[in-house]
Design a protein around this motif. Structure first.
Motif, PDB file in Angstrom:
ATOM      1  N   CYS A   1      27.559  -6.574  13.850  1.00  0.00           N
ATOM      2  CA  CYS A   1      28.827  -6.932  13.870  1.00  0.00           C
ATOM      3  C   CYS A   1      29.664  -8.047  14.261  1.00  0.00           C
ATOM      4  O   CYS A   1      30.398  -8.343  14.234  1.00  0.00           O
ATOM      5  CB  CYS A   1      29.014  -5.836  16.130  1.00  0.00           C
ATOM      6  SG  CYS A   1      30.456  -6.931  16.832  1.00  0.00           S
TER       7      CYS A   1
ATOM      8  N   GLN B   1      28.947  10.321  14.061  1.00  0.00           N
ATOM      9  CA  GLN B   1      26.927  10.178  13.531  1.00  0.00           C
ATOM     10  C   GLN B   1      27.546  10.683  13.233  1.00  0.00           C
ATOM     11  O   GLN B   1      27.785  11.873  13.841  1.00  0.00           O
ATOM     12  CB  GLN B   1      26.166   9.613  14.853  1.00  0.00           C
ATOM     13  CG  GLN B   1      24.711   9.571  14.196  1.00  0.00           C
ATOM     14  CD  GLN B   1      23.864   8.809  14.892  1.00  0.00           C
ATOM     15  OE1 GLN B   1      23.765   9.110  15.950  1.00  0.00           O
ATOM     16  NE2 GLN B   1      22.678   8.788  13.934  1.00  0.00           N
TER      17      GLN B   1
ATOM     18  N   GLU C   1      21.284  -0.202  20.235  1.00  0.00           N
ATOM     19  CA  GLU C   1      21.920  -0.108  19.371  1.00  0.00           C
ATOM     20  C   GLU C   1      22.233  -0.739  18.489  1.00  0.00           C
ATOM     21  O   GLU C   1      22.973  -1.600  17.747  1.00  0.00           O
ATOM     22  CB  GLU C   1      23.125   0.747  18.650  1.00  0.00           C
ATOM     23  CG  GLU C   1      23.041   1.693  19.533  1.00  0.00           C
ATOM     24  CD  GLU C   1      22.220   3.201  18.659  1.00  0.00           C
ATOM     25  OE1 GLU C   1      21.351   2.894  18.105  1.00  0.00           O
ATOM     26  OE2 GLU C   1      21.895   4.597  19.176  1.00  0.00           O
TER      27      GLU C   1
ATOM     28  N   ASP D   1      26.773   2.046  10.127  1.00  0.00           N
ATOM     29  CA  ASP D   1      25.796   1.348  10.321  1.00  0.00           C
ATOM     30  C   ASP D   1      24.913   2.784   9.115  1.00  0.00           C
ATOM     31  O   ASP D   1      24.921   4.360   9.668  1.00  0.00           O
ATOM     32  CB  ASP D   1      24.774   1.817  11.279  1.00  0.00           C
ATOM     33  CG  ASP D   1      23.223   1.230  11.837  1.00  0.00           C
ATOM     34  OD1 ASP D   1      22.701   1.849  10.737  1.00  0.00           O
ATOM     35  OD2 ASP D   1      22.667   1.607  12.841  1.00  0.00           O
TER      36      ASP D   1
ATOM     37  N   SER E   1      32.811   2.776  21.441  1.00  0.00           N
ATOM     38  CA  SER E   1      33.081   3.773  20.873  1.00  0.00           C
ATOM     39  C   SER E   1      31.817   4.333  19.146  1.00  0.00           C
ATOM     40  O   SER E   1      31.712   3.491  18.935  1.00  0.00           O
ATOM     41  CB  SER E   1      34.493   5.014  20.405  1.00  0.00           C
ATOM     42  OG  SER E   1      34.983   4.260  18.946  1.00  0.00           O
ATOM     43  N   SER E   2      31.351   5.231  19.316  1.00  0.00           N
ATOM     44  CA  SER E   2      30.573   5.501  18.376  1.00  0.00           C
ATOM     45  C   SER E   2      30.874   6.713  18.001  1.00  0.00           C
ATOM     46  O   SER E   2      30.920   7.935  18.436  1.00  0.00           O
ATOM     47  CB  SER E   2      29.222   5.319  19.245  1.00  0.00           C
ATOM     48  OG  SER E   2      27.954   5.641  17.905  1.00  0.00           O
TER      49      SER E   2
ATOM     50  N   SER F   1      23.695  -2.017  14.577  1.00  0.00           N
ATOM     51  CA  SER F   1      24.659  -1.894  14.410  1.00  0.00           C
ATOM     52  C   SER F   1      25.557  -2.991  15.297  1.00  0.00           C
ATOM     53  O   SER F   1      26.402  -3.584  14.858  1.00  0.00           O
ATOM     54  CB  SER F   1      25.759  -0.756  15.102  1.00  0.00           C
ATOM     55  OG  SER F   1      25.026   0.642  14.778  1.00  0.00           O
TER      56      SER F   1
ATOM     57  N   ILE G   1      30.010  -2.153  23.580  1.00  0.00           N
ATOM     58  CA  ILE G   1      30.615  -0.688  23.052  1.00  0.00           C
ATOM     59  C   ILE G   1      31.176   0.183  23.492  1.00  0.00           C
ATOM     60  O   ILE G   1      31.627  -0.093  24.794  1.00  0.00           O
ATOM     61  CB  ILE G   1      28.927   0.385  22.913  1.00  0.00           C
ATOM     62  CG1 ILE G   1      28.167   0.142  22.705  1.00  0.00           C
ATOM     63  CG2 ILE G   1      29.688   1.975  22.226  1.00  0.00           C
ATOM     64  CD1 ILE G   1      26.618   1.171  22.414  1.00  0.00           C
TER      65      ILE G   1
ATOM     66  N   ALA H   1      35.373   7.358  15.404  1.00  0.00           N
ATOM     67  CA  ALA H   1      35.413   6.848  16.097  1.00  0.00           C
ATOM     68  C   ALA H   1      37.013   6.150  16.908  1.00  0.00           C
ATOM     69  O   ALA H   1      36.566   6.073  18.044  1.00  0.00           O
ATOM     70  CB  ALA H   1      34.463   5.709  15.961  1.00  0.00           C
TER      71      ALA H   1
ATOM     72  N   ARG I   1      26.903   6.275  10.881  1.00  0.00           N
ATOM     73  CA  ARG I   1      27.085   5.715  12.493  1.00  0.00           C
ATOM     74  C   ARG I   1      28.255   4.765  12.053  1.00  0.00           C
ATOM     75  O   ARG I   1      27.815   4.264  11.770  1.00  0.00           O
ATOM     76  CB  ARG I   1      26.317   5.252  13.280  1.00  0.00           C
ATOM     77  CG  ARG I   1      26.435   5.209  14.645  1.00  0.00           C
ATOM     78  CD  ARG I   1      25.683   4.337  15.448  1.00  0.00           C
ATOM     79  NE  ARG I   1      24.893   5.726  16.057  1.00  0.00           N
ATOM     80  CZ  ARG I   1      23.309   5.558  15.669  1.00  0.00           C
ATOM     81  NH1 ARG I   1      22.782   4.631  15.367  1.00  0.00           N
ATOM     82  NH2 ARG I   1      22.800   5.811  16.695  1.00  0.00           N
ATOM     83  N   PHE I   2      29.515   4.846  13.354  1.00  0.00           N
ATOM     84  CA  PHE I   2      30.510   3.895  12.824  1.00  0.00           C
ATOM     85  C   PHE I   2      31.010   3.790  14.398  1.00  0.00           C
ATOM     86  O   PHE I   2      30.772   4.689  15.450  1.00  0.00           O
ATOM     87  CB  PHE I   2      31.676   4.572  12.562  1.00  0.00           C
ATOM     88  CG  PHE I   2      32.466   2.898  12.389  1.00  0.00           C
ATOM     89  CD1 PHE I   2      32.537   2.142  11.572  1.00  0.00           C
ATOM     90  CD2 PHE I   2      34.029   3.371  13.380  1.00  0.00           C
ATOM     91  CE1 PHE I   2      33.039   1.113  11.496  1.00  0.00           C
ATOM     92  CE2 PHE I   2      34.577   2.414  13.445  1.00  0.00           C
ATOM     93  CZ  PHE I   2      34.444   1.253  12.398  1.00  0.00           C
ATOM     94  N   MET I   3      31.042   2.490  15.051  1.00  0.00           N
ATOM     95  CA  MET I   3      30.313   1.909  16.036  1.00  0.00           C
ATOM     96  C   MET I   3      31.322   0.576  16.082  1.00  0.00           C
ATOM     97  O   MET I   3      31.841  -0.574  15.391  1.00  0.00           O
ATOM     98  CB  MET I   3      28.836   1.215  16.534  1.00  0.00           C
ATOM     99  CG  MET I   3      27.627   1.859  16.794  1.00  0.00           C
ATOM    100  SD  MET I   3      26.725   2.026  17.432  1.00  0.00           S
ATOM    101  CE  MET I   3      27.142   1.948  19.199  1.00  0.00           C
TER     102      MET I   3
END
Length: 503
Positions: free
Chosen positions: A444, A30, A437, A8, A27-28, A440, A25, A61, A15-17
């Motif tokens: 996904c 940013q 979120e 994202d 993990s995340s 993101s 979710i 992440a 950010r990576f989620m």
């Protein structure tokens, strides 16, 4: 359990989620990046910094989840739209800074362009209005003002890509040069009915098709495999792309006509699904592509865009030094029952929908000796709610659809006073999902649909769950009074540049 990664890449951070196959979710991570302001009204990003941050958050992440890159089944990308990066076809390296969607340097070019093609014809072709907001004027500025960009373009070595294009080129072993139909619809160069670059718009602007990425669907396509030398250290399909606001619509499961969402981030963006039959607004809303899956038909949306929402909170913190954090601003706003007569119209980059007045500039109106720091903080939050109401009203009128509730997402939905006031001003329930979120999450979902983790939009809809709901309680007389003062404040912003008219 399968895992889907979502990049994202937003206006202020990347950010990576990681999500599991039930949309939860895992993990995340940013990281923020610099905002570069070379001149008033100009906004740039260092695209190399964005790439380095993307690599860093992917690594962080994965470490947080205890996974390695090979554990990820697919990658989806969502991105700040309209922002243009000129980059090398061969290496993906940027040739100049990214010109950000908020940037106004293309205004003079847009004024000239509007004399060559009536705006009504532009709307029918692209769904858009004349504005430096969109990518075409940014590309034209780069060609006209940056010699190394112009020379690289003449040699056929450059691509003018939105952030999704840039990231796909950097991620994939093949340096794939693609953009999905939602991002392409924001260039002011795409035929919105066919989902292809429009030859007439290219001719008028002097932008060649060879300088643009190939337009692809948002889901149902693998654009390329990640390089094993890249941040994942594995060959993973990049399999979904959606511009950030369309991704939030997708993540909010607004798959039926009339379903609407509003994302409260750096800017504020309201989208309403209008289905597969295209129609156009008469009140300044944009018609944009909501998504396209595989070879299916494009689904469209009405969109109202607000340039300054969460960034007004940042400005209050960073420029005015009035608060130390958004949390403090929220607490101060909640400490008073109203705005004390103070109204803030944050037209820092002009006014977007439904006004589209690029010459407007911001005002703080209604100040008296009674006003305190808390009243100003409350006015900061209420500015976003009033702007959203301006869009909501014309969206119902143009679509002919009565919007019975508004799904909301984004960081500002953590503000209880803002969300409560939004429900009062809109006079409909405002609903926040369990996973806020949604941008993101939408990326996904797009990637997971491509590789078969999920088999239908109906299946995705079943994952949407409500977390909180705000109901309107303000009486109509009080509401109308507040909206009236807001509209008076908006009028004070108009005509400020270049004639410096007094309000």
């Amino acid at each position: 359990m399968e895992y889907i990664g979502a990049i994202d890449q937003g206006t202020t951070s990347t950010r990576f989620m990681i999500f599991d196959s039930e949309g939860n979710i895992v993990s995340s991570a940013q990281m923020e990046h610099r905002q570069i302001f070379p001149r008033p009204g100009w906004v740039e990003h260092d695209a190399e910094e964005i790439w380095n941050n993307t690599c860093a958050v992917i690594k962080a992440a994965l470490e947080s989840a205890g996974l390695d890159g090979s554990s990820i089944s697919a990658i989806g990308i969502t991105n700040q739209r309209e922002t243009v990066v000129p980059f090398s076809k061969k290496t993906g390296q940027p040739v100049y800074n990214a010109i950000v969607w908020q940037d106004l340097r293309g205004e003079e070019y847009i004024t000239r362009l509007s004399g060559e093609l009536p705006e009504e014809k532009l709307r029918e072709k692209t769904g858009l209005l004349y504005s430096p907001y969109f990518s075409a004027s940014k590309i034209r500025w780069l060609l006209d003002n940056v010699p190394r960009v112009r020379e690289a373009a003449k040699r056929g070595e450059i691509v003018f890509g939105t952030i999704d294009s840039y990231l796909v080129a950097r991620l994939t072993a093949s340096h794939a040069l693609v953009t999905d139909v939602t991002n392409a619809s924001r260039y002011m160069l795409m035929d919105i009915k066919r989902g292809e670059w429009d030859d007439e718009m290219l001719a008028i602007t002097g932008i060649r098709k060879e300088w643009l990425p190939t337009i692809v669907s948002s889901s149902g396509v693998v654009y390329g495999m990640t390089s094993e030398d890249g941040p994942l250290h594995a060959s993973i399909p990049v399999a979904g792309i959606l511009g950030d606001q369309q991704a939030a619509l997708f993540g909010q499961a607004c798959f039926s006509k009339g379903e609407s969402k509003c994302t409260y981030g750096t800017g504020c963006f309201m989208l309403s699904n209008i289905g597969e039959e295209i129609c156009f607004s008469t009140h300044g809303l944009l018609t944009t592509v909501a998504y396209r899956i595989g070879e299916g038909k494009m689904c469209y949306a009405f969109e109202g865009s607000i340039a300054v929402a969460g960034s007004l909170v940042q400005w209050t913190r960073d420029q005015l030094k009035m608060v130390s954090s958004p949390k403090e601003l929220d607490a101060l706003a909640a400490s008073v029952p109203d705005n004390g007569g103070v109204y803030i119209v944050p037209a820092f980059s002009g006014l977007f929908a439904p006004y589209w007045r690029s010459e407007a500039r911001g005002v703080i109106a209604g100040l008296t000796g009674y006003a305190t720091r808390a009243h100003i903080c409350r006015a900061v939050l209420e500015a976003t709610a009033f702007q959203a109401n301006d869009i909501f009203s014309v969206m119902e009128e143009d679509s002919g659809i009565s919007i019975s509730a508004l799904k909301v997402d984004g960081g500002m939905t953590n503000s209880i006073p803002l969300m409560a006031f939004q429900a009062d001003i809109l006079r409909v329930p405002v609903i926040r999902p369990q996973i806020v979120e949604t941008t993101s999450l939408g990326a996904c979902y797009a990637a997971g649909l491509t590789i078969g983790v999920w088999d239908s939009l109906k299946m995705l809809s079943s994952y949407w769950k409500e977390q909180m709901r705000w109901l309107p309680v303000m009486d109509d007389k009080e509401r109308e009074k507040k909206v009236g003062f807001w509209q008076k404040a908006v009028r004070c912003t108009l005509g400020w540049m270049p004639s410096d008219k007094e309000c």
